[in-house]
Design a protein around this motif. Structure first.
Motif, PDB file in Angstrom:
ATOM      1  N   ALA A 118      27.248 -38.318 146.373  1.00 29.06           N
ATOM      2  CA  ALA A 118      28.026 -38.162 147.604  1.00 29.06           C
ATOM      3  C   ALA A 118      28.582 -39.511 148.054  1.00 29.06           C
ATOM      4  O   ALA A 118      29.737 -39.615 148.496  1.00 29.06           O
ATOM      5  CB  ALA A 118      27.168 -37.549 148.702  1.00 29.06           C
TER       6      ALA A 118
ATOM      7  N   TYR B 295      42.139 -34.317 146.567  1.00 32.56           N
ATOM      8  CA  TYR B 295      41.229 -33.403 147.244  1.00 32.56           C
ATOM      9  C   TYR B 295      40.347 -32.700 146.214  1.00 32.56           C
ATOM     10  O   TYR B 295      39.124 -32.557 146.404  1.00 32.56           O
ATOM     11  CB  TYR B 295      42.004 -32.392 148.091  1.00 32.56           C
TER      12      TYR B 295
ATOM     13  N   PHE C 272      41.287 -43.547 149.806  1.00 33.77           N
ATOM     14  CA  PHE C 272      42.380 -42.579 149.941  1.00 33.77           C
ATOM     15  C   PHE C 272      42.782 -42.423 151.409  1.00 33.77           C
ATOM     16  O   PHE C 272      43.960 -42.528 151.779  1.00 33.77           O
ATOM     17  CB  PHE C 272      41.897 -41.245 149.339  1.00 33.77           C
ATOM     18  N   ALA C 273      41.767 -42.172 152.260  1.00 34.44           N
ATOM     19  CA  ALA C 273      42.059 -41.850 153.660  1.00 34.44           C
ATOM     20  C   ALA C 273      42.725 -43.038 154.360  1.00 34.44           C
ATOM     21  O   ALA C 273      43.748 -42.882 155.024  1.00 34.44           O
ATOM     22  CB  ALA C 273      40.781 -41.447 154.380  1.00 34.44           C
TER      23      ALA C 273
ATOM     24  N   GLN D  67      36.766 -34.512 154.731  1.00 36.37           N
ATOM     25  CA  GLN D  67      37.753 -34.724 153.659  1.00 36.37           C
ATOM     26  C   GLN D  67      38.913 -33.750 153.781  1.00 36.37           C
ATOM     27  O   GLN D  67      40.081 -34.137 153.736  1.00 36.37           O
ATOM     28  CB  GLN D  67      37.082 -34.560 152.288  1.00 36.37           C
TER      29      GLN D  67
ATOM     30  N   ALA E  84      27.281 -33.647 143.808  1.00 36.81           N
ATOM     31  CA  ALA E  84      26.216 -34.059 144.715  1.00 36.81           C
ATOM     32  C   ALA E  84      25.363 -32.867 145.125  1.00 36.81           C
ATOM     33  O   ALA E  84      24.128 -32.945 145.169  1.00 36.81           O
ATOM     34  CB  ALA E  84      26.824 -34.736 145.945  1.00 36.81           C
TER      35      ALA E  84
ATOM     36  N   ARG F  54      21.602 -37.138 144.457  1.00 35.20           N
ATOM     37  CA  ARG F  54      22.438 -36.525 145.504  1.00 35.20           C
ATOM     38  C   ARG F  54      23.167 -37.592 146.328  1.00 35.20           C
ATOM     39  O   ARG F  54      24.370 -37.536 146.536  1.00 35.20           O
ATOM     40  CB  ARG F  54      21.557 -35.678 146.429  1.00 35.20           C
ATOM     41  N   LEU F  55      22.367 -38.556 146.829  1.00 36.27           N
ATOM     42  CA  LEU F  55      22.955 -39.583 147.706  1.00 36.27           C
ATOM     43  C   LEU F  55      23.979 -40.419 146.944  1.00 36.27           C
ATOM     44  O   LEU F  55      25.050 -40.766 147.473  1.00 36.27           O
ATOM     45  CB  LEU F  55      21.869 -40.473 148.290  1.00 36.27           C
TER      46      LEU F  55
ATOM     47  N   PHE G 241      37.635 -34.976 145.183  1.00 36.23           N
ATOM     48  CA  PHE G 241      36.533 -35.052 146.150  1.00 36.23           C
ATOM     49  C   PHE G 241      35.656 -33.794 146.089  1.00 36.23           C
ATOM     50  O   PHE G 241      34.439 -33.877 146.160  1.00 36.23           O
ATOM     51  CB  PHE G 241      37.058 -35.222 147.588  1.00 36.23           C
ATOM     52  N   ARG G 242      36.316 -32.647 145.941  1.00 31.75           N
ATOM     53  CA  ARG G 242      35.541 -31.396 145.858  1.00 31.75           C
ATOM     54  C   ARG G 242      34.611 -31.456 144.652  1.00 31.75           C
ATOM     55  O   ARG G 242      33.440 -31.100 144.723  1.00 31.75           O
ATOM     56  CB  ARG G 242      36.466 -30.177 145.739  1.00 31.75           C
TER      57      ARG G 242
ATOM     58  N   ILE H  45      48.043 -35.530 146.996  1.00 26.65           N
ATOM     59  CA  ILE H  45      46.963 -35.287 147.948  1.00 26.65           C
ATOM     60  C   ILE H  45      46.047 -34.185 147.406  1.00 26.65           C
ATOM     61  O   ILE H  45      44.819 -34.265 147.472  1.00 26.65           O
ATOM     62  CB  ILE H  45      47.535 -34.891 149.329  1.00 26.65           C
TER      63      ILE H  45
ATOM     64  N   LEU I  82      30.837 -33.705 155.837  1.00 25.47           N
ATOM     65  CA  LEU I  82      31.714 -34.682 155.187  1.00 25.47           C
ATOM     66  C   LEU I  82      32.828 -33.995 154.401  1.00 25.47           C
ATOM     67  O   LEU I  82      33.973 -34.455 154.397  1.00 25.47           O
ATOM     68  CB  LEU I  82      30.902 -35.601 154.261  1.00 25.47           C
TER      69      LEU I  82
ATOM     70  N   VAL J 288      41.046 -34.663 156.868  1.00 26.43           N
ATOM     71  CA  VAL J 288      41.907 -35.836 156.698  1.00 26.43           C
ATOM     72  C   VAL J 288      43.059 -35.518 155.745  1.00 26.43           C
ATOM     73  O   VAL J 288      44.213 -35.864 156.013  1.00 26.43           O
ATOM     74  CB  VAL J 288      41.093 -37.051 156.206  1.00 26.43           C
ATOM     75  N   ALA J 289      42.734 -34.824 154.647  1.00 27.89           N
ATOM     76  CA  ALA J 289      43.796 -34.479 153.689  1.00 27.89           C
ATOM     77  C   ALA J 289      44.848 -33.608 154.364  1.00 27.89           C
ATOM     78  O   ALA J 289      46.056 -33.814 154.170  1.00 27.89           O
ATOM     79  CB  ALA J 289      43.207 -33.753 152.475  1.00 27.89           C
TER      80      ALA J 289
ATOM     81  N   PHE K  88      20.738 -32.570 154.007  1.00 26.54           N
ATOM     82  CA  PHE K  88      21.786 -33.136 153.148  1.00 26.54           C
ATOM     83  C   PHE K  88      22.944 -32.162 152.979  1.00 26.54           C
ATOM     84  O   PHE K  88      24.106 -32.524 153.148  1.00 26.54           O
ATOM     85  CB  PHE K  88      21.191 -33.475 151.770  1.00 26.54           C
TER      86      PHE K  88
ATOM     87  N   SER L 223      26.496 -32.909 154.185  1.00 23.54           N
ATOM     88  CA  SER L 223      27.570 -33.085 153.201  1.00 23.54           C
ATOM     89  C   SER L 223      28.666 -32.048 153.433  1.00 23.54           C
ATOM     90  O   SER L 223      29.828 -32.287 153.135  1.00 23.54           O
ATOM     91  CB  SER L 223      27.048 -33.015 151.764  1.00 23.54           C
TER      92      SER L 223
ATOM     93  N   THR M 119      31.568 -40.469 145.883  1.00 22.83           N
ATOM     94  CA  THR M 119      32.729 -39.644 146.242  1.00 22.83           C
ATOM     95  C   THR M 119      33.344 -40.137 147.558  1.00 22.83           C
ATOM     96  O   THR M 119      34.569 -40.274 147.683  1.00 22.83           O
ATOM     97  CB  THR M 119      32.291 -38.175 146.404  1.00 22.83           C
ATOM     98  N   MET M 120      32.481 -40.420 148.532  1.00 19.91           N
ATOM     99  CA  MET M 120      32.995 -40.847 149.835  1.00 19.91           C
ATOM    100  C   MET M 120      33.659 -42.215 149.746  1.00 19.91           C
ATOM    101  O   MET M 120      34.614 -42.495 150.478  1.00 19.91           O
ATOM    102  CB  MET M 120      31.870 -40.859 150.882  1.00 19.91           C
TER     103      MET M 120
ATOM    104  N   ILE N  93      46.944 -35.773 156.747  1.00 26.41           N
ATOM    105  CA  ILE N  93      47.930 -36.594 156.038  1.00 26.41           C
ATOM    106  C   ILE N  93      49.082 -35.731 155.539  1.00 26.41           C
ATOM    107  O   ILE N  93      50.257 -36.060 155.714  1.00 26.41           O
ATOM    108  CB  ILE N  93      47.253 -37.353 154.873  1.00 26.41           C
ATOM    109  N   ALA N  94      48.722 -34.581 154.953  1.00 28.32           N
ATOM    110  CA  ALA N  94      49.765 -33.703 154.433  1.00 28.32           C
ATOM    111  C   ALA N  94      50.668 -33.223 155.562  1.00 28.32           C
ATOM    112  O   ALA N  94      51.895 -33.191 155.428  1.00 28.32           O
ATOM    113  CB  ALA N  94      49.142 -32.514 153.705  1.00 28.32           C
TER     114      ALA N  94
ATOM    115  N   MET O  83      31.734 -33.784 145.457  1.00 29.11           N
ATOM    116  CA  MET O  83      30.785 -33.228 146.403  1.00 29.11           C
ATOM    117  C   MET O  83      29.977 -32.112 145.755  1.00 29.11           C
ATOM    118  O   MET O  83      28.798 -31.907 146.071  1.00 29.11           O
ATOM    119  CB  MET O  83      31.504 -32.705 147.658  1.00 29.11           C
TER     120      MET O  83
ATOM    121  N   PHE P  70      36.971 -41.505 148.665  1.00 26.55           N
ATOM    122  CA  PHE P  70      37.653 -40.843 149.772  1.00 26.55           C
ATOM    123  C   PHE P  70      38.129 -41.858 150.813  1.00 26.55           C
ATOM    124  O   PHE P  70      39.231 -41.741 151.347  1.00 26.55           O
ATOM    125  CB  PHE P  70      36.733 -39.809 150.423  1.00 26.55           C
TER     126      PHE P  70
END
Lengths: 647, 370
Positions: free
Chosen positions: B309, B286, B319-320, A30, B296, B305-306, B289-290, B282, A26, A33-34, A19, A23, B312-313, A37-38, B293, B316
């Motif tokens: 995460a 970010y 956003f993305a 993130q 998580a 945990r799952l 998301f931090r 942005i 992932l 991607v950020a 995990f 993670s 959060t995703m 985009i920036a 995560m 995300f």
């Protein structure tokens, strides 16, 4: 692709490890991607900032051109010949138009638009985009304009405007002189690529001075910068750059004289040119019948065009410059100069027995004049004298004098076209017909027939040069007039020619009926009668079908004591210079010396003709329309035939 | 943790870091909506603020519920949302080309949005209770597929491509984190790549096909369907580094920018606030998301945990996809920028996600104190 061997041991702890590892992946995604985009945003807003700024501005701001007011055309005294009249017009703004079908139908009803106009509006609307307006109708009466303005709230996208349209106070009288204006056609736009040309309400010169002097008359367009929404809604005017009117164009023309001459020609087809014989200033250059530039400037209807082009009196032709005539006897004063230059004594006598025998051919004279010296021969228009004398000097000396009189030359004038004709010489005939010059050709040239063809302005120039003895050239744009240098001709030679011309009118001559009605002012002139085709026998083009009758010509100057004006009148198929042309010249000169008297004469004449030019043209148009009812099918064909002139 | 404080314990124990981030995003969004309406609270800014604070309170309330309770509620919630989706298909209203809205008196909701947190809870619950040894077995695969096939099918029928994709992405993320063998994902990815041409031809509606085509070549049709992307890039590009200034955006105020209050709120913001405003936003996301995560990573137990995460995703992915779309890197799919843009359903989803995240965070801190 599973690995061989025992599977890894799966426990709670190994899963926590998986995990956190995954993670972390992932989290990296993130961050990636950020950052992407920036970075992309930074690229668009920094590196491409300039480009997108421009695009954003061109989104936001629409430029609308304000057509400049066209410069006036005025006469030598500042009297207006072409001006701008404020008019009312209605346009459609495509972007704001909500229900085009309903609104166009309503406009058609309010403004009484004909069907083909509605078709044109629909067609232009289909091609139009954005904020550029589509013209619906112009030159509206205030009532129609007000009717549209009142209903504006229920007609989004309709824009009634006050604008300017060209107006020629004298109408047809100045038609050929100034030409007319019209909406730029596709070719004109393609050539110039100027968005002003497709701005509604903007007109360009199409003919005559309006066309030639276009750069001076046009002026500079103003502009409005408008902030508009995506749907074309106007938010506000950002700034306005006012237009700069075109420059005023002063002509040498005397507007009153021009109008008088045009009116005086009555129902005849012909032209009248009057010059200042010292400066060459063109005071009047009338060609009738003519089109009305006012109605042409609104757009030429296909019916209107058809009516003009089918008229045998050629209202679309500027006869002062583009019609060529055999000048006939009007060249005899010039011949008098040529003979003297060739050494002929003006007092030497030739007997006229009614013609002249050359070999086995007999060249006729109009009468049996008996003993003729030079000025008598001019006064009586004796062909025999000139037949005989011309043989003594030959064609080339005649041609040299003709050139001094500017015959057959092209002038530097602000006109769209001029036909300058021919005064032949031996070399010319050899070149053109691969044949040597014969004596019979000389005899024909001596009486202004044969190969000689000239335009009326050239005849007027000849009269002006003889009258003033100066090398004048025609001039239409007013500037500080300079007297031209003298001709290379002895004054006594000129005096013989002038005396002959004086005698034509005031002595025992051919135009005795056209003396000026003043005791102290006299006119000198010379009549001419030009055959349209060779007609044998006694008839000689004096009767029969109009288009085969002889042309009547007259050249003149006045006053004889101290020449100031010179000119020429040509009446197509008028049968004789004395009969048709000289009386016009007489009245035109009378106007210059005594306006009330001349106008009184004219009023009487116009009564007999059935009204002034405008009234007669209207009646003629009605008669024509009655005889030629518009047929929808053929109308299309004729609209194609008139070469893209928009209605 | 024996600090003596004037602040009541409940207040002091709120996740202030997260709240500041969320408030920054939501308030900034409200300002942009105020400007997009031409300097007016109506019709967007005021409802946005009201909704934002109401849903934030709801999220805070949710943070006091233990994660275990959500696990227990996930099955009933699942059944309830399925029911809503069926009702939507029967009597729903059409918005943006899809029948995805349900009118409930004064509120309009998009039940497909609710399905996102519910499926994450469901999947996290499933993998949380799956014995570690089973994870490479077939039994670790088919139940999630069975759970997902009904809601995905119902949403595709609407048809709502954007929500379907987000739901699948979130579900796949949970499976990925649960430890399913890596080759499933690689193989699946290849299969999808192979299937895209088929899906394009068989599943997509003409307007969706057009959007994809235009994403690939936006210049071909700047006034037609490529209009969205072109105008969005003009808005961002013309803003430059510092922007045209608050209330000075022309692309948005003159309506050149379509959907400027929902999917295209970011370019409307960027036009007025420039690159600086964009980087700030942005950055806020970010940090969000931090934070998620981290929650998580610190969580005890597979379900927590799952879930953390996955939630959060989910945020995300909104956003993305939204931002990649407005900068011209993804096709135009109707996905808003949550918390920032106008619209209740996405905000509701995200607030639910945040509420559950805060609940897990609260439990993490309880564990730490122990």
């Amino acid at each position: 692709m599973r690995r061989k061997g025992p599977p890894p041991l799966l426990t709670e702890n190994s899963q926590i490890y998986t995990f956190s590892r995954r993670s972390f992946v992932l989290g990296g995604l993130q961050a990636g991607v950020a950052t992407l985009i920036a970075g992309r945003m930074a690229y668009i807003s920094i590196a491409e900032n300039e480009r997108y700024k421009l695009l954003s501005e061109s989104n936001r701001v629409q430029m609308v051109l304000v057509p400049p007011r066209r410069g006036w055309i005025v006469d030598r005294h500042g009297q207006p010949i072409a001006i701008n009249r404020s008019d009312y017009r209605v346009d459609l703004i495509p972007d704001q138009l909500k229900e085009p079908d309903r609104i166009i139908a309503q406009l058609a009803q309010l403004l009484q638009l004909p069907l083909d106009e509605v078709d044109r509006i629909n067609k232009e609307l289909a091609q139009a985009a954005g904020y550029q307006p589509v013209p619906v109708a112009e030159n509206l009466s205030f009532e129609k304009y007000a009717a549209v303005t009142l209903r504006l709230p229920e007609m989004p996208g309709v824009a009634p405007l006050r604008g300017f349209s060209r107006f020629y106070p004298e109408g047809a009288a100045v038609g050929h002189l100034v030409g007319y204006v019209g909406t730029a056609n596709k070719e004109e736009y393609e050539k110039e690529k100027n968005p002003l040309l497709i701005t509604p309400g903007f007109k360009v010169g199409k003919e005559g001075l309006e066309k030639v002097m276009e750069p001076r008359l046009r002026g500079k367009p103003g502009a409005k910068r408008l902030e508009v929404t995506a749907r074309g809604k106007l938010i506000r005017e950002l700034s306005t750059l006012s237009d700069e009117s075109g420059g005023t164009l002063p002509l040498t023309i005397d507007a009153g004289l021009q109008a008088y001459a045009a009116r005086r020609m009555g129902n005849e087809s012909g032209s009248c040119v009057v010059l200042d014989c010292f400066t060459g200033d063109v005071l009047c250059m009338a060609s009738m019948p003519a089109y009305d530039p006012n109605s042409f400037s609104d757009g030429i209807g296909s019916n209107e065009w058809k009516m003009y082009s089918s008229n045998e009196r050629k209202p679309l032709l500027n006869k002062t410059l583009n019609s060529l005539y055999p000048p006939g006897s009007t060249l005899k004063p010039m011949m008098a100069l040529a003979l003297q230059a060739g050494g002929v004594d003006p007092e030497q006598v030739v007997n006229c027995p009614g013609g002249y025998q050359l070999g086995n051919r007999f060249f006729r004279c109009l009468g049996k004049h008996g003993a003729m010296n030079m000025h008598r021969a001019v006064a009586k228009s004796c062909n025999t004298y000139f037949y005989a004398m011309s043989r003594r000097i030959g064609i080339d000396k005649m041609a040299a004098m003709a050139e001094q009189m500017t015959l057959g030359l092209k002038y530097d004038l602000p006109v769209v076209s001029q036909s300058y004709g021919t005064y032949p010489n031996s070399e010319w005939k050899q070149r053109k017909y691969k044949d040597r010059w014969r004596e019979s050709d000389t005899l024909n040239a001596a009486i202004g027939q044969g190969y000689v063809i000239l335009n009326p302005l050239q005849l007027a120039m000849m009269a002006a040069r003889i009258a003033s003895g100066r090398q004048v050239l025609p001039n239409m744009l007013l500037r500080r007039s300079r007297e031209a240098p003298p001709l290379n001709i002895p004054p006594e030679h000129l005096q013989v020619a002038r005396n002959g011309m004086w005698e034509v009118v005031n002595g025992n001559g051919t135009a005795g009926a056209s003396r000026l009605p003043f005791p102290e002012i006299q006119m000198g002139g010379k009549t001419g009668t030009a055959q349209v085709r060779r007609i044998t026998g006694a008839q000689r083009g004096q009767s029969g079908e109009w288009k085969y009758r002889d042309h009547g010509l007259f050249v003149f100057f006045a006053p004889t004591s101290n020449p100031r004006y010179a000119g020429a009148v040509v009446i197509d198929h008028g049968m004789g210079g004395a009969r048709a042309a000289a009386p016009v010249a007489k009245d035109v000169l009378t106007y210059l010396f005594d306006k009330p008297k001349a106008i009184e004469n004219l009023m009487k004449l116009e009564e007999g003709w059935g009204g002034n030019i405008a009234v007669r043209m209207k009646r003629e148009a009605e008669l024509w329309a009655a005889a030629n009812p518009p047929k929808p099918k053929t109308q299309q064909a004729s609209a194609d035939a008139n070469g893209g002139t928009r209605t | 943790m024996t600090t003596v404080s004037m602040v009541p314990r409940n207040v002091a124990h709120l996740p202030w870091k997260l709240l500041f981030i969320v408030l920054a995003i939501g308030l900034f969004g409200g300002m942009c909506l105020f400007s997009a309406a031409g300097g007016s609270l109506m019709p967007w800014a005021l409802p946005h603020f009201v909704r934002f604070f109401a849903l934030l309170c709801m999220a805070l309330g949710m943070s006091f519920v233990r994660p275990e309770t959500y696990r227990e509620l996930s099955w009933p919630a699942y059944g309830f949302v399925i029911l809503l989706l069926v009702v939507t298909l029967l009597i729903g209203t059409i918005g943006g080309g899809a029948k995805s809205w349900l009118e409930l008196g004064v509120i309009r909701i998009q039940p497909s949005e609710l399905m996102k947190p519910v499926s994450i809870l469901l999947l996290a619950g499933f993998y949380g209770s799956l014995p570690p040894g089973e994870i490479r077995r077939f039994s670790a695969i088919w139940p999630p597929f069975a759970m997902l096939v009904i809601p995905v099918g119902l949403i595709i029928l609407q048809p709502d491509l954007g929500t379907t994709l987000l739901l699948l992405f979130a579900a796949i993320t949970v499976m990925f984190l649960a430890g399913l063998p890596l080759w499933y994902f690689i193989g699946g990815g290849l299969a999808v790549a192979a299937a895209i041409p088929l899906a394009y031809n068989l599943l997509m509606l003409p307007h969706q096909q057009k959007r994809v085509l235009i994403f690939l070549t936006p210049e071909q049709d700047p006034l037609g369907a490529g209009y969205h992307i072109t105008q969005s890039k003009i808005a961002i590009g013309s803003g430059g580094i510092f922007g045209k200034g608050f209330l000075n955006g022309t692309q948005s105020h003159l309506h050149y920018l379509p959907e400027q209050h929902t999917d295209f709120i970011f370019p409307a913001m960027a036009e007025e606030w420039g690159l600086v405003g964009g980087l700030f936003l942005i950055g806020c996301f970010y940090l969000l998301f931090r934070w998620g995560m981290n929650v998580a990573a610190e969580a005890k137990g597979r379900f927590n945990r799952l879930t953390a995460a996955g939630m959060t995703m989910t945020i995300f992915f909104y956003f993305a996809i939204n931002l990649l779309m407005v900068v011209g890197l993804a096709p135009v799919v109707g996905i808003p920028l949550p918390l920032f843009s106008y619209g209740g359903s996405a905000m509701l989803t995200v607030m639910i996600c945040l509420g559950i995240l805060m609940s897990i965070d609260r439990e993490n801190r309880r564990n730490r104190r122990r």
